[in-house]
Design a protein around this motif. Structure first.
Motif, PDB file in Angstrom:
ATOM      1  N   GLY A 387      84.335 -33.379  -6.593  1.00  0.00           N
ATOM      2  CA  GLY A 387      83.163 -33.133  -7.425  1.00  0.00           C
ATOM      3  C   GLY A 387      83.392 -31.959  -8.349  1.00  0.00           C
ATOM      4  O   GLY A 387      84.256 -31.106  -8.117  1.00  0.00           O
ATOM      5  N   VAL A 388      82.604 -31.934  -9.436  1.00  0.00           N
ATOM      6  CA  VAL A 388      82.675 -30.854 -10.420  1.00  0.00           C
ATOM      7  C   VAL A 388      81.271 -30.299 -10.615  1.00  0.00           C
ATOM      8  O   VAL A 388      80.296 -31.055 -10.738  1.00  0.00           O
ATOM      9  CB  VAL A 388      83.219 -31.348 -11.777  1.00  0.00           C
ATOM     10  N   VAL A 389      81.176 -28.972 -10.635  1.00  0.00           N
ATOM     11  CA  VAL A 389      79.908 -28.287 -10.858  1.00  0.00           C
ATOM     12  C   VAL A 389      80.044 -27.437 -12.111  1.00  0.00           C
ATOM     13  O   VAL A 389      80.971 -26.632 -12.220  1.00  0.00           O
ATOM     14  CB  VAL A 389      79.525 -27.387  -9.662  1.00  0.00           C
ATOM     15  N   ALA A 390      79.151 -27.621 -13.077  1.00  0.00           N
ATOM     16  CA  ALA A 390      79.070 -26.742 -14.251  1.00  0.00           C
ATOM     17  C   ALA A 390      77.795 -25.932 -14.124  1.00  0.00           C
ATOM     18  O   ALA A 390      76.720 -26.488 -13.843  1.00  0.00           O
ATOM     19  CB  ALA A 390      79.067 -27.551 -15.538  1.00  0.00           C
ATOM     20  N   GLN A 391      77.873 -24.633 -14.298  1.00  0.00           N
ATOM     21  CA  GLN A 391      76.696 -23.814 -14.091  1.00  0.00           C
ATOM     22  C   GLN A 391      76.530 -22.750 -15.169  1.00  0.00           C
ATOM     23  O   GLN A 391      77.465 -22.411 -15.889  1.00  0.00           O
ATOM     24  CB  GLN A 391      76.721 -23.154 -12.715  1.00  0.00           C
ATOM     25  N   ARG A 392      75.315 -22.256 -15.292  1.00  0.00           N
ATOM     26  CA  ARG A 392      74.961 -21.145 -16.158  1.00  0.00           C
ATOM     27  C   ARG A 392      73.983 -20.247 -15.408  1.00  0.00           C
ATOM     28  O   ARG A 392      73.339 -20.676 -14.451  1.00  0.00           O
ATOM     29  CB  ARG A 392      74.283 -21.626 -17.454  1.00  0.00           C
ATOM     30  N   LEU A 393      73.872 -19.013 -15.871  1.00  0.00           N
ATOM     31  CA  LEU A 393      72.850 -18.102 -15.368  1.00  0.00           C
ATOM     32  C   LEU A 393      71.785 -17.949 -16.448  1.00  0.00           C
ATOM     33  O   LEU A 393      72.091 -17.654 -17.600  1.00  0.00           O
ATOM     34  CB  LEU A 393      73.457 -16.734 -15.027  1.00  0.00           C
ATOM     35  N   ILE A 394      70.552 -18.152 -16.081  1.00  0.00           N
ATOM     36  CA  ILE A 394      69.448 -18.113 -17.033  1.00  0.00           C
ATOM     37  C   ILE A 394      68.449 -17.046 -16.593  1.00  0.00           C
ATOM     38  O   ILE A 394      68.118 -16.933 -15.409  1.00  0.00           O
ATOM     39  CB  ILE A 394      68.778 -19.502 -17.146  1.00  0.00           C
ATOM     40  N   ARG A 395      67.998 -16.235 -17.545  1.00  0.00           N
ATOM     41  CA  ARG A 395      67.034 -15.185 -17.219  1.00  0.00           C
ATOM     42  C   ARG A 395      65.671 -15.798 -16.886  1.00  0.00           C
ATOM     43  O   ARG A 395      65.254 -16.780 -17.500  1.00  0.00           O
ATOM     44  CB  ARG A 395      66.881 -14.209 -18.387  1.00  0.00           C
ATOM     45  N   VAL A 396      64.986 -15.189 -15.924  1.00  0.00           N
ATOM     46  CA  VAL A 396      63.669 -15.681 -15.520  1.00  0.00           C
ATOM     47  C   VAL A 396      62.608 -14.678 -15.936  1.00  0.00           C
ATOM     48  O   VAL A 396      62.868 -13.479 -16.092  1.00  0.00           O
ATOM     49  CB  VAL A 396      63.603 -15.940 -13.999  1.00  0.00           C
ATOM     50  N   GLY A 431      57.063 -13.349 -20.715  1.00  0.00           N
ATOM     51  CA  GLY A 431      56.783 -11.948 -20.421  1.00  0.00           C
ATOM     52  C   GLY A 431      56.583 -11.148 -21.700  1.00  0.00           C
ATOM     53  O   GLY A 431      57.272 -11.383 -22.702  1.00  0.00           O
ATOM     54  N   SER A 432      55.659 -10.184 -21.663  1.00  0.00           N
ATOM     55  CA  SER A 432      55.389  -9.351 -22.835  1.00  0.00           C
ATOM     56  C   SER A 432      56.202  -8.070 -22.841  1.00  0.00           C
ATOM     57  O   SER A 432      56.295  -7.396 -23.862  1.00  0.00           O
ATOM     58  CB  SER A 432      53.896  -9.017 -22.903  1.00  0.00           C
ATOM     59  N   GLY A 433      56.808  -7.719 -21.707  1.00  0.00           N
ATOM     60  CA  GLY A 433      57.588  -6.487 -21.614  1.00  0.00           C
ATOM     61  C   GLY A 433      56.804  -5.402 -20.908  1.00  0.00           C
ATOM     62  O   GLY A 433      55.673  -5.083 -21.288  1.00  0.00           O
ATOM     63  N   CYS A 434      57.383  -4.827 -19.859  1.00  0.00           N
ATOM     64  CA  CYS A 434      56.715  -3.761 -19.104  1.00  0.00           C
ATOM     65  C   CYS A 434      57.779  -2.870 -18.470  1.00  0.00           C
ATOM     66  O   CYS A 434      58.978  -3.052 -18.699  1.00  0.00           O
ATOM     67  CB  CYS A 434      55.803  -4.349 -18.022  1.00  0.00           C
ATOM     68  N   GLY A 435      57.335  -1.920 -17.683  1.00  0.00           N
ATOM     69  CA  GLY A 435      58.291  -1.019 -17.048  1.00  0.00           C
ATOM     70  C   GLY A 435      59.163  -1.703 -16.028  1.00  0.00           C
ATOM     71  O   GLY A 435      60.323  -1.329 -15.844  1.00  0.00           O
ATOM     72  N   THR A 436      58.637  -2.728 -15.374  1.00  0.00           N
ATOM     73  CA  THR A 436      59.420  -3.434 -14.367  1.00  0.00           C
ATOM     74  C   THR A 436      60.640  -4.108 -14.973  1.00  0.00           C
ATOM     75  O   THR A 436      61.725  -4.106 -14.392  1.00  0.00           O
ATOM     76  CB  THR A 436      58.542  -4.475 -13.650  1.00  0.00           C
ATOM     77  N   CYS A 437      60.467  -4.713 -16.161  1.00  0.00           N
ATOM     78  CA  CYS A 437      61.575  -5.436 -16.809  1.00  0.00           C
ATOM     79  C   CYS A 437      62.200  -4.622 -17.938  1.00  0.00           C
ATOM     80  O   CYS A 437      62.970  -5.161 -18.738  1.00  0.00           O
ATOM     81  CB  CYS A 437      61.094  -6.779 -17.339  1.00  0.00           C
ATOM     82  N   ARG A 438      61.845  -3.348 -18.044  1.00  0.00           N
ATOM     83  CA  ARG A 438      62.370  -2.448 -19.077  1.00  0.00           C
ATOM     84  C   ARG A 438      62.135  -3.012 -20.478  1.00  0.00           C
ATOM     85  O   ARG A 438      62.986  -2.925 -21.368  1.00  0.00           O
ATOM     86  CB  ARG A 438      63.848  -2.156 -18.852  1.00  0.00           C
ATOM     87  N   GLY A 439      60.971  -3.613 -20.651  1.00  0.00           N
ATOM     88  CA  GLY A 439      60.553  -4.040 -21.970  1.00  0.00           C
ATOM     89  C   GLY A 439      61.127  -5.354 -22.453  1.00  0.00           C
ATOM     90  O   GLY A 439      60.840  -5.769 -23.573  1.00  0.00           O
ATOM     91  N   SER A 440      61.897  -6.057 -21.631  1.00  0.00           N
ATOM     92  CA  SER A 440      62.567  -7.274 -22.100  1.00  0.00           C
ATOM     93  C   SER A 440      61.741  -8.540 -21.904  1.00  0.00           C
ATOM     94  O   SER A 440      61.966  -9.555 -22.569  1.00  0.00           O
ATOM     95  CB  SER A 440      63.909  -7.448 -21.384  1.00  0.00           C
ATOM     96  N   GLY A 441      60.796  -8.517 -20.966  1.00  0.00           N
ATOM     97  CA  GLY A 441      60.047  -9.720 -20.632  1.00  0.00           C
ATOM     98  C   GLY A 441      60.716 -10.584 -19.584  1.00  0.00           C
ATOM     99  O   GLY A 441      60.120 -11.544 -19.102  1.00  0.00           O
ATOM    100  N   TYR A 442      61.959 -10.261 -19.242  1.00  0.00           N
ATOM    101  CA  TYR A 442      62.703 -11.010 -18.218  1.00  0.00           C
ATOM    102  C   TYR A 442      63.148 -10.032 -17.123  1.00  0.00           C
ATOM    103  O   TYR A 442      63.442  -8.862 -17.392  1.00  0.00           O
ATOM    104  CB  TYR A 442      63.950 -11.675 -18.801  1.00  0.00           C
ATOM    105  N   ARG A 443      63.224 -10.531 -15.918  1.00  0.00           N
ATOM    106  CA  ARG A 443      63.742  -9.722 -14.820  1.00  0.00           C
ATOM    107  C   ARG A 443      64.537 -10.616 -13.874  1.00  0.00           C
ATOM    108  O   ARG A 443      63.976 -11.489 -13.204  1.00  0.00           O
ATOM    109  CB  ARG A 443      62.638  -9.013 -14.063  1.00  0.00           C
ATOM    110  N   GLY A 444      65.846 -10.404 -13.849  1.00  0.00           N
ATOM    111  CA  GLY A 444      66.706 -11.175 -12.977  1.00  0.00           C
ATOM    112  C   GLY A 444      67.147 -12.487 -13.604  1.00  0.00           C
ATOM    113  O   GLY A 444      66.631 -12.905 -14.654  1.00  0.00           O
TER     114      GLY A 444
END
Length: 508
Positions: A387-396, A431-444
């Motif tokens: 089998g073959v797996v193709a993957q990406r990491l996507i911000r949440v 996300g609108s951006g806050c201190g938790t996500c350092r203003g990016s709107g994404y975390r993890g």
């Protein structure tokens, strides 16, 4: 009583890092900015910080107004203005030729006491990158001096810079000294590594120096082994974010008696981490598991892990040959880079071993062409490949600031969802951006994947060199779901945005 300042009003201020330097603002949870009228405002999280207030009153010639802000709003605001205020941006001067001890300690207090401005610039760059959770640091020589960028959650953002081509040369020389490279050589690429201590733990940096038309560029890859080792205790396919069908398929492939499981994707897409998760879940101690990697990023108990050492002549091909004489049951090859390694890996899979490996390709179908381009016999390849797996990491989306939203018609059309009814059942959030996500709107980030299981029909099509269209049609008849499909499922559930999905996958 000190008036409060809200999130929107704080973000509307223009920063003034001459009134309050960025490193002081970061340390004190404060921010100096000017409104539309040019009036200076100082926002603080702790109005009882007398040292800060006394210091401001002592060196600021103009009056200022004090405002009370939430600590996470201040952190997000500083993150938004990192490009102009990052501690590396204001450091100018001449390089020092002193050699530092291996494993130098990094802290704000240590950086503030550095006598050499260039040493201060380099150390503050490393410190900032660690604090932001960056995976890479890019230092780019430009006609006017030096630009510093960090890669955080897979996205490259500018973090600051410094003026002067002479300063850029001195910074690159400093990095060469740390990595024990030739500071006089500027015409050919060089690679090295060094170690620092931050937050009480060692952090390794892999350094790549590359000549450019304006001087030299450097890329530093951060490797926090202790942090990764702690994460390994809880590393599973669930924690990586794979959906339930993908997890079940990967576990089944990892339990096959022999053959090859390929994971593909670009650099930084989490291929090796996924293989580690599979190995850690399926390793029972009753089988001999050997890995060869460059470098060994995680430490797996009960697994023989061999680091590649090209300088000593130990590459993937030579190491893999030796591993086959070590009576292994399962083998993990960190990466297939050349035809020789590919041929040995295929032969190992055909002779009773279960081989896990990675290769750079854009999709599960591109992998086939990549191996054929290396000269691997198609019949042997499909006979070995399970089998073959193709993957990406996507911000949440950040859980703290994400809210329901309605994407405009242009974005839906660009995302292939312009038809009426195409977004039925979708819950769009951003996300609108806050201190938790350092203003990016994404975390993890989380992993998305497409998995191709080879059966007799697909093997026959590959051996016959059937057109790609036929391969995809046959795979879809068997329930194949693409990377785009996996990403759209996250958008549908409000876990990420269409903009992020379009960044990491192609629109079908």
């Amino acid at each position: 009583m000190i008036a409060a300042i809200g999130h929107a009003e704080l973000f509307a201020l223009q920063p003034d890092f001459t009134a309050l330097p960025f490193d002081d603002a970061l340390r004190r949870d404060a921010f100096a900015g000017r409104g539309d009228d040019g009036r200076l405002l100082i926002a603080v999280a702790d109005p009882q910080d007398t040292d800060l207030l006394d210091g401001l009153g002592g060196h600021l010639a103009e009056p200022f107004a004090l405002r009370l802000a939430r600590r996470d709003d201040l952190a997000a605001c500083l993150a938004r203005h990192a490009e102009s205020g990052r501690v590396v941006a204001g450091v100018l001067g001449e390089a020092a030729a002193t050699r530092v001890d291996d494993g130098e300690d990094l802290s704000l207090r240590r950086i503030a006491s550095d006598a050499s401005p260039v040493v201060k610039l380099v150390n503050s760059t490393l410190y900032d990158a660690i604090q932001q959770g960056a995976s890479d640091i890019h230092l780019e020589s430009v006609p006017g001096g030096l630009v510093v960028k960090y890669r955080v959650d897979g996205v490259l953002t500018r973090a600051g810079g410094a003026q002067g081509s002479e300063l850029a040369e001195q910074v690159l020389s400093r990095l060469k000294v740390l990595a024990e490279l030739d500071i006089a050589e500027r015409r050919v690429p060089q690679d090295g590594r060094f170690k620092v201590h931050a937050a009480g733990r060692p952090i390794d940096f892999r350094v790549s120096i590359m000549p450019s038309i304006h001087g030299e560029d450097a890329v530093l890859r951060l490797l926090d082994k202790e942090h990764l080792t702690r994460e390994m205790a809880a590393l599973t396919l669930e924690t990586l974010g794979f959906d339930a069908p993908t997890r079940a398929t990967l576990r089944r492939l990892a339990m096959e008696p022999h053959g090859m499981l390929l994971v593909t994707g670009p650099t930084g897409s989490g291929k090796t981490t996924s293989l580690y998760a599979v190995l850690s879940e399926t390793h029972s101690g009753q089988e001999k598991v050997v890995t060869i990697e460059d470098p060994v990023e995680y430490q797996l108990p009960g697994v023989l892990q061999i680091p590649v050492n090209e300088k000593k002549g130990l590459g993937f091909a030579r190491g893999l040959r030796s591993i086959l004489r070590h009576d292994p049951d399962k083998i993990m090859v960190g990466e297939i880079r050349d035809p020789e390694t590919a041929e040995i890996a295929v032969q190992a899979a055909l002779t009773g071993h279960l081989v896990f490996t990675t290769v750079h390709a854009n999709s599960v179908f591109d992998v086939i062409g990549r191996f054929m381009h290396m000269g691997i016999d198609p019949y042997n390849l499909v006979a070995a490949l399970n089998g073959v797996v193709a993957q990406r990491l996507i911000r949440v989306n950040c859980l703290a600031c994400s809210a329901d939203c309605t994407p405009d018609a242009a974005l839906l059309a660009d995302s292939g969802l312009g038809e009426r009814g195409a977004v039925s059942g979708y819950r769009f959030r951003a996300g609108s951006g806050c201190g938790t996500c350092r203003g990016s709107g994404y975390r993890g980030r989380r992993a998305i994947a497409e998995v191709l299981i080879l059966d007799d029909e697909l093997r026959d099509l590959i051996i016959a060199r059937a057109p790609l269209r036929e391969l995809k049609a046959a795979a879809r008849r068997r329930g194949f779901a693409s990377l785009r499909d996996a990403g759209l499922a996250l958008v549908r559930d409000g876990l990420t945005t269409l903009q992020e999905l379009n960044r990491v996958t192609f629109v079908a």
